[in-house]
Design a protein around this motif. Structure first.
Motif, PDB file in Angstrom:
ATOM      1  N   ALA A   1       0.832  -1.206   0.000  1.00 24.07           N
ATOM      2  CA  ALA A   1       0.000   0.000   0.000  1.00 24.07           C
ATOM      3  C   ALA A   1       0.867   1.257   0.000  1.00 24.07           C
ATOM      4  CB  ALA A   1      -0.924  -0.009   1.218  1.00 24.07           C
ATOM      5  N   ALA A   2       1.929   1.220   0.804  1.00 24.86           N
ATOM      6  CA  ALA A   2       2.842   2.376   0.845  1.00 24.86           C
ATOM      7  C   ALA A   2       3.523   2.577  -0.505  1.00 24.86           C
ATOM      8  CB  ALA A   2       3.886   2.168   1.943  1.00 24.86           C
ATOM      9  N   GLY A   3       3.903   1.470  -1.130  1.00 21.17           N
ATOM     10  CA  GLY A   3       4.540   1.566  -2.446  1.00 21.17           C
ATOM     11  C   GLY A   3       3.605   2.147  -3.483  1.00 21.17           C
ATOM     12  N   LEU A   4       2.309   1.764  -3.432  1.00 23.57           N
ATOM     13  CA  LEU A   4       1.320   2.298  -4.369  1.00 23.57           C
ATOM     14  C   LEU A   4       1.131   3.793  -4.172  1.00 23.57           C
ATOM     15  CD1 LEU A   4      -0.825   1.814  -6.547  1.00 23.57           C
ATOM     16  CD2 LEU A   4      -2.455   1.283  -4.726  1.00 23.57           C
ATOM     17  N   ALA A   5       1.045   4.213  -2.908  1.00 24.85           N
ATOM     18  CA  ALA A   5       0.859   5.643  -2.619  1.00 24.85           C
ATOM     19  C   ALA A   5       2.066   6.451  -3.084  1.00 24.85           C
ATOM     20  CB  ALA A   5       0.634   5.837  -1.125  1.00 24.85           C
ATOM     21  N   ILE A   6       3.261   5.943  -2.810  1.00 22.50           N
ATOM     22  CA  ILE A   6       4.479   6.640  -3.227  1.00 22.50           C
ATOM     23  C   ILE A   6       4.569   6.694  -4.754  1.00 22.50           C
ATOM     24  CG2 ILE A   6       6.994   6.514  -3.226  1.00 22.50           C
ATOM     25  CD1 ILE A   6       6.806   5.306  -0.425  1.00 22.50           C
ATOM     26  N   GLY A   7       4.189   5.573  -5.402  1.00 19.93           N
ATOM     27  CA  GLY A   7       4.230   5.520  -6.859  1.00 19.93           C
ATOM     28  C   GLY A   7       3.299   6.535  -7.502  1.00 19.93           C
ATOM     29  N   MET A   8       2.098   6.712  -6.929  1.00 19.82           N
ATOM     30  CA  MET A   8       1.145   7.679  -7.481  1.00 19.82           C
ATOM     31  C   MET A   8       1.629   9.110  -7.290  1.00 19.82           C
ATOM     32  SD  MET A   8      -2.529   5.998  -6.445  1.00 19.82           S
ATOM     33  CE  MET A   8      -3.419   7.274  -7.301  1.00 19.82           C
ATOM     34  N   SER A   9       2.320   9.365  -6.187  1.00 20.15           N
ATOM     35  CA  SER A   9       2.800  10.720  -5.934  1.00 20.15           C
ATOM     36  C   SER A   9       4.074  11.042  -6.711  1.00 20.15           C
ATOM     37  CB  SER A   9       3.053  10.914  -4.438  1.00 20.15           C
ATOM     38  OG  SER A   9       4.075  10.041  -3.979  1.00 20.15           O
ATOM     39  N   LEU A  10       4.727  10.021  -7.221  1.00 21.85           N
ATOM     40  CA  LEU A  10       5.986  10.218  -7.945  1.00 21.85           C
ATOM     41  C   LEU A  10       5.882   9.728  -9.394  1.00 21.85           C
ATOM     42  CD1 LEU A  10       8.516   9.051  -5.215  1.00 21.85           C
ATOM     43  CD2 LEU A  10       7.924  11.391  -5.811  1.00 21.85           C
ATOM     44  N   GLN A  11       4.735   9.977 -10.033  1.00 21.20           N
ATOM     45  CA  GLN A  11       4.528   9.497 -11.397  1.00 21.20           C
ATOM     46  C   GLN A  11       5.562  10.072 -12.367  1.00 21.20           C
ATOM     47  OE1 GLN A  11       0.501  10.195 -12.591  1.00 21.20           O
ATOM     48  NE2 GLN A  11      -0.352   8.674 -11.214  1.00 21.20           N
ATOM     49  N   GLY A  12       5.862  11.379 -12.220  1.00 17.77           N
ATOM     50  CA  GLY A  12       6.852  11.993 -13.103  1.00 17.77           C
ATOM     51  C   GLY A  12       8.223  11.374 -12.931  1.00 17.77           C
ATOM     52  N   SER A  13       8.609  11.142 -11.670  1.00 19.64           N
ATOM     53  CA  SER A  13       9.916  10.537 -11.397  1.00 19.64           C
ATOM     54  C   SER A  13       9.975   9.111 -11.923  1.00 19.64           C
ATOM     55  CB  SER A  13      10.204  10.556  -9.893  1.00 19.64           C
ATOM     56  OG  SER A  13      10.280  11.885  -9.411  1.00 19.64           O
ATOM     57  N   LEU A  14       8.868   8.375 -11.777  1.00 16.22           N
ATOM     58  CA  LEU A  14       8.850   7.004 -12.289  1.00 16.22           C
ATOM     59  C   LEU A  14       8.940   6.991 -13.809  1.00 16.22           C
ATOM     60  CD1 LEU A  14       6.145   5.353  -9.974  1.00 16.22           C
ATOM     61  CD2 LEU A  14       8.617   5.050  -9.892  1.00 16.22           C
ATOM     62  N   SER A  15       8.322   7.990 -14.458  1.00 13.03           N
ATOM     63  CA  SER A  15       8.422   8.090 -15.917  1.00 13.03           C
ATOM     64  C   SER A  15       9.866   8.350 -16.330  1.00 13.03           C
ATOM     65  CB  SER A  15       7.517   9.225 -16.419  1.00 13.03           C
ATOM     66  OG  SER A  15       7.711   9.451 -17.793  1.00 13.03           O
ATOM     67  N   ASN A  16      10.548   9.229 -15.592  1.00 15.02           N
ATOM     68  CA  ASN A  16      11.959   9.489 -15.883  1.00 15.02           C
ATOM     69  C   ASN A  16      12.817   8.262 -15.610  1.00 15.02           C
ATOM     70  OD1 ASN A  16      11.439  12.145 -16.624  1.00 15.02           O
ATOM     71  ND2 ASN A  16      11.664  12.895 -14.536  1.00 15.02           N
ATOM     72  N   PHE A  17      12.460   7.529 -14.553  1.00 13.42           N
ATOM     73  CA  PHE A  17      13.192   6.302 -14.218  1.00 13.42           C
ATOM     74  C   PHE A  17      13.061   5.280 -15.346  1.00 13.42           C
ATOM     75  CE2 PHE A  17      13.087   1.989 -12.484  1.00 13.42           C
ATOM     76  CZ  PHE A  17      14.311   1.921 -11.848  1.00 13.42           C
ATOM     77  N   ALA A  18      11.809   5.081 -15.810  1.00 12.49           N
ATOM     78  CA  ALA A  18      11.581   4.139 -16.914  1.00 12.49           C
ATOM     79  C   ALA A  18      12.296   4.596 -18.178  1.00 12.49           C
ATOM     80  CB  ALA A  18      10.077   3.996 -17.175  1.00 12.49           C
ATOM     81  N   GLY A  19      12.276   5.910 -18.442  1.00 14.66           N
ATOM     82  CA  GLY A  19      12.981   6.434 -19.608  1.00 14.66           C
ATOM     83  C   GLY A  19      14.478   6.205 -19.514  1.00 14.66           C
ATOM     84  N   GLY A  20      15.033   6.372 -18.302  1.00 12.56           N
ATOM     85  CA  GLY A  20      16.460   6.124 -18.100  1.00 12.56           C
ATOM     86  C   GLY A  20      16.837   4.678 -18.359  1.00 12.56           C
ATOM     87  N   VAL A  21      15.974   3.772 -17.894  1.00  9.00           N
ATOM     88  CA  VAL A  21      16.225   2.344 -18.130  1.00  9.00           C
ATOM     89  C   VAL A  21      16.212   2.043 -19.628  1.00  9.00           C
ATOM     90  CG1 VAL A  21      15.317   0.012 -17.783  1.00  9.00           C
ATOM     91  CG2 VAL A  21      15.323   1.638 -15.890  1.00  9.00           C
ATOM     92  N   LEU A  22      15.247   2.618 -20.356  1.00  4.25           N
ATOM     93  CA  LEU A  22      15.169   2.393 -21.806  1.00  4.25           C
ATOM     94  C   LEU A  22      16.403   2.944 -22.518  1.00  4.25           C
ATOM     95  CD1 LEU A  22      11.405   3.251 -22.479  1.00  4.25           C
ATOM     96  CD2 LEU A  22      12.462   0.994 -22.469  1.00  4.25           C
TER      97      LEU A  22
END
Length: 276
Positions: free
Chosen positions: A101-122
């Motif tokens: 649950a904590a991971g889901l909440a953090i993920g929703m609040s950090l959508q932009g950062s997660l997008s950058n993270f995924a872009g970095g991996v690609l």
């Protein structure tokens, strides 16, 4: 009164014995949990070092190697922690649910950062560019100095540092000027209609062929690009190595202008239409 005291003493003795029995039963579990923790930490350190050595031998990209090593390290630590608390007898189901649950909440609040993270991996995996390449992306041109998980760093020609988020970088158009190793300059002169086109082309070809940094293959080109109301547009296309591109572009323009002046060829100035 004596009976009450005796009852109290008996109760304390019973609790003490029960507590002692619990400790005796729990100590082996506690010891085994800490043994697992110590062995697990040593094993994780060993596995992490071996993974780094393997990636170094395979010449894996430095940024990708650091990312994979860090991901492996923390995944193994999380697995060890869950095993440790499970061995202590703590119920892990609710604990894992709380973490989820904590991971889901953090993920929703950090959508932009997660997008950058995924872009970095690609970017790290597919390598559209490498450190040292000159690229154009998101309206910026520069040399790549660092590829991080969240951003990519460029240094422009005037020594400015440009940070581009990997999310938009991986989803946008990237022009890599360094992959082919050579580059064509697209230059142009506007000449008067009184100009002898063949003579002008001969002069330009002579200038390009005499320049030491203009490549012979592919051969330089000069051709008529357009005939406007006021001028003949002459396209000049020399090829050079990436590191010589700026010098070749500047030299060809300067030397062509000098040669035209010597031969009496007029460069037509830009004419603005002010009739409307």
């Amino acid at each position: 009164m004596l009976a009450a005291e005796e009852k109290y003493v008996t109760s304390v003795k019973d609790y003490s014995i029960e507590f002692y029995n619990v400790i005796i039963d729990y100590v082996p579990r506690l010891v085994s949990a800490f043994v697992i923790l110590l062995i697990g930490l040593y094993a994780i350190r060993f596995i992490s070092r071996m993974a780094k050595k393997i990636m170094e031998k395979k010449e894996v990209e430095r940024t990708l190697a650091e990312f994979l090593s860090s991901s492996l390290l923390w995944s193994l630590r999380a697995l060890l922690f869950v095993t440790f608390i499970s061995k202590l007898g703590i119920e892990t189901t609710s604990f894992v649910a709380i973490l989820g649950a904590a991971g889901l909440a953090i993920g929703m609040s950090l959508q932009g950062s997660l997008s950058n993270f995924a872009g970095g991996v690609l970017i790290i995996i597919f390598k559209p560019f490498r450190v040292g390449d000159t690229i154009e992306a998101q309206g910026a041109i520069g040399t790549v100095t660092d590829i991080q998980i969240f951003v990519t760093k460029l240094v422009s020609g005037n020594n400015q540092t440009i940070l581009i988020p990997n999310g938009i970088l991986s989803n946008g158009i990237i022009t890599n000027y360094s992959v082919a190793g050579k580059r064509r300059a697209d230059l142009m002169f506007s000449l008067s209609y009184d100009t002898d086109i063949k003579a002008a082309k001969t002069i330009v070809l002579e200038v390009m062929n005499n320049h030491p940094n203009v490549l012979k293959t592919p051969a330089p080109e000069v051709l008529v690009r357009d005939l406007t109301d006021s001028a003949i547009h002459l396209a000049i296309r020399p090829w050079s190595k990436n590191e010589d591109f700026g010098k070749v572009s500047s030299d060809i323009l300067e030397q062509c202008k000098t040669a035209f002046d010597e031969k009496g060829i007029t460069i037509q100035p830009f004419v603005r239409d002010v009739s409307k």
